[in-house]
Design an enzyme around this catalytic site. Structure first.
Site, short mmCIF file in Angstrom:
data_model
loop_
_atom_site.label_atom_id
_atom_site.label_comp_id
_atom_site.label_asym_id
_atom_site.label_seq_id
_atom_site.Cartn_x
_atom_site.Cartn_y
_atom_site.Cartn_z
N HIS A 302 0.85 -1.19 0.00
CA HIS A 302 0.00 0.00 0.00
C HIS A 302 0.89 1.24 0.00
O HIS A 302 0.64 2.19 -0.73
CB HIS A 302 -0.91 -0.03 1.21
CG HIS A 302 -1.95 1.04 1.23
ND1 HIS A 302 -2.87 1.20 0.21
CD2 HIS A 302 -2.22 2.01 2.13
CE1 HIS A 302 -3.66 2.22 0.49
NE2 HIS A 302 -3.28 2.74 1.64
N GLU A 313 2.42 -1.02 8.06
CA GLU A 313 2.43 -2.03 6.99
C GLU A 313 3.68 -2.88 7.06
O GLU A 313 3.62 -4.10 6.85
CB GLU A 313 2.33 -1.36 5.63
CG GLU A 313 2.22 -2.35 4.50
CD GLU A 313 1.88 -1.73 3.16
OE1 GLU A 313 1.54 -2.47 2.23
OE2 GLU A 313 1.93 -0.48 3.05
N LYS A 332 2.94 3.86 -5.36
CA LYS A 332 2.57 5.25 -5.07
C LYS A 332 3.78 6.18 -5.13
O LYS A 332 3.60 7.41 -5.24
CB LYS A 332 1.89 5.34 -3.70
CG LYS A 332 0.51 4.70 -3.67
CD LYS A 332 -0.12 4.84 -2.30
CE LYS A 332 -1.49 4.15 -2.24
NZ LYS A 332 -1.39 2.67 -2.37
N HIS A 337 -1.06 8.77 -4.61
CA HIS A 337 -2.12 7.99 -3.97
C HIS A 337 -3.45 8.26 -4.69
O HIS A 337 -4.00 9.36 -4.59
CB HIS A 337 -2.22 8.38 -2.50
CG HIS A 337 -3.00 7.42 -1.66
ND1 HIS A 337 -3.88 6.51 -2.21
CD2 HIS A 337 -3.06 7.22 -0.32
CE1 HIS A 337 -4.42 5.80 -1.25
NE2 HIS A 337 -3.94 6.20 -0.09
#
Length: 408
Positions: A302, A313, A332, A337
């Protein structure tokens, strides 16, 4: 009764990295951030973003249709058309009650409403466009795909913040496994480039403030990260049962073999620091696919570039895999994002990584500062042999969604 395999037979991408799958993969491989000053955000404390390249919507859709579509719906329709072409589906293949659409969208559009609110503030309600509402409600991206293709099957919109696009893939898979649909177009779409969105995230201290060097702002997992960069875009994947795809002679790009989900049940926007519940979603995806941690060749993280999220994470990956997780990439860093669309876009990138047997690099990563040391792929693409890869998506409210893809 055996569970049918679900194949990805087509991909469509509209992102800051380009308007085609080929352009997206080339930009990912270069591993350079696409953040730049954004005229829409001029004079704000954060005035840069990652922007989709210019689109001649009038030429592609006709002036009347283009005027009707908000930006996030435009992206979705164009990505869906790409995906259908990539899957070699004829127009008649997409029509009828056996074709569904499931999209993830984080919120309604905050770009259309300001003009309407301005007219209301000026006591001129008659100037509010009749299109203001139907342009802006979250379901319209999925609805516009359905209208464009003639898909009459179930059409859903999932709103799970930044996990929305990944969650949509799971719902689509379940529709196929249940026999409700033969084809489902699934993914996500969103444009976060509104002044309201930028101000809100800045007030939360979630955005990077590197105004003088925006190209260095998005830096997932890097010790000097200071927040994420707003992005926009869409990804649509064509999903079918493998047997159905084979019967029509379609190629299978990858298999959607595992899905996992959990909820932190912790805080409106801060993740659990120990990553315990997110790790459960990762392990659920592994179990669902019948995979072991050793089977996974890549994790598409992510990787928002915020201090709290990246640390949590990293903890989740270490817990789920035990010891050192597989090599990690974080898209990203390149595209920013894309909020509700992020999970779908990065799932599509995971399919491409499996196809090309290459892990794209994470932009702007130089050194890791957490307790858990990850193998962050940075600098140049890493060629590797892999049969399975994971994509992670974690959203405000504690929504955790993980998708696992395998080679056909």
């Amino acid at each position: 009764m055996s569970v049918p395999e679900i194949a990805v037979t087509g991909l469509g991408l509209v992102t800051p990295a380009g308007l085609t799958v080929t352009e997206n993969w080339a930009a990912l491989r270069r591993g350079r951030s696409l953040a730049a000053p954004d005229p829409e955000l001029g004079s704000l404390p954060v005035d840069f973003s990652c922007q989709v390249p210019p689109i001649d919507a009038d030429a592609l859709l006709g002036r009347s249709r283009a005027r009707r579509l908000d930006r996030f719906s435009l992206f979705a329709v164009l990505a869906a058309r790409q995906a259908v072409a990539d899957a070699a589906l004829a127009p008649d293949d997409c029509r009828g009650p056996r074709v569904g659409v499931v999209l993830g969208v984080g919120s309604n559009s905050l770009a259309t409403y300001p003009a309407a609110f301005g007219h209301l503030d000026d006591d001129r309600p008659g100037l509010v466009s009749p299109l203001a509402l139907p342009r802006s409600v979250p379901n319209m991206a999925a609805a516009e795909i359905s209208i464009d293709l003639g898909a009459e099957g179930p059409t859903f919109t999932l709103a799970s913040a930044c996990a929305s696009g990944a969650g949509a893939l799971r719902i689509a898979r379940d529709l196929l496994r249940a026999g409700t649909c033969d084809i489902v177009l699934a993914g996500g779409s969103e444009s976060g480039r509104s002044r309201m969105t930028a101000v809100c995230f800045h007030q939360m201290r979630a955005l990077s403030t590197r105004r003088t060097r925006p190209e260095e702002a998005s830096r997932p997992f890097d010790a000097d990260r200071d927040g994420f960069v707003l992005g926009e875009g869409a990804a649509v994947l064509v999903l079918e049962r493998s047997a159905t795809a084979q019967a029509r002679g379609a190629k299978s790009l990858a298999l959607l073999s595992g899905c996992g989900a959990s909820s932190d049940a912790h805080h409106p926007f801060a993740p659990r620091a120990d990553g315990r519940v997110a790790a459960r979603a990762l392990r659920s995806a592994l179990d669902d696919a019948g995979c072991t941690p050793a089977d996974i060749g890549q994790v598409s993280a992510h990787g928002t570039s915020t201090r709290l999220s990246d640390a949590a994470e990293a903890a989740a990956l270490t817990r789920a895999f035990g010891g050192t997780p597989p090599p990690v990439t974080a898209p990203k860093g390149v595209i920013g994002h894309c909020l509700g669309a992020a999970g779908a876009i990065e799932a599509a990138y995971t399919v491409l990584a499996l196809q090309h047997q290459t892990i794209p690099p994470t932009a702007n990563f130089h050194r890791f500062d957490g307790d858990q040391e990850l193998d962050i792929v940075a600098g140049t693409p890493r060629a590797t042999r892999m049969t399975a890869a994971i994509s992670c998506a974690f959203g405000f409210g504690g929504h955790n969604a993980v998708t696992l893809f395998t080679t056909p």
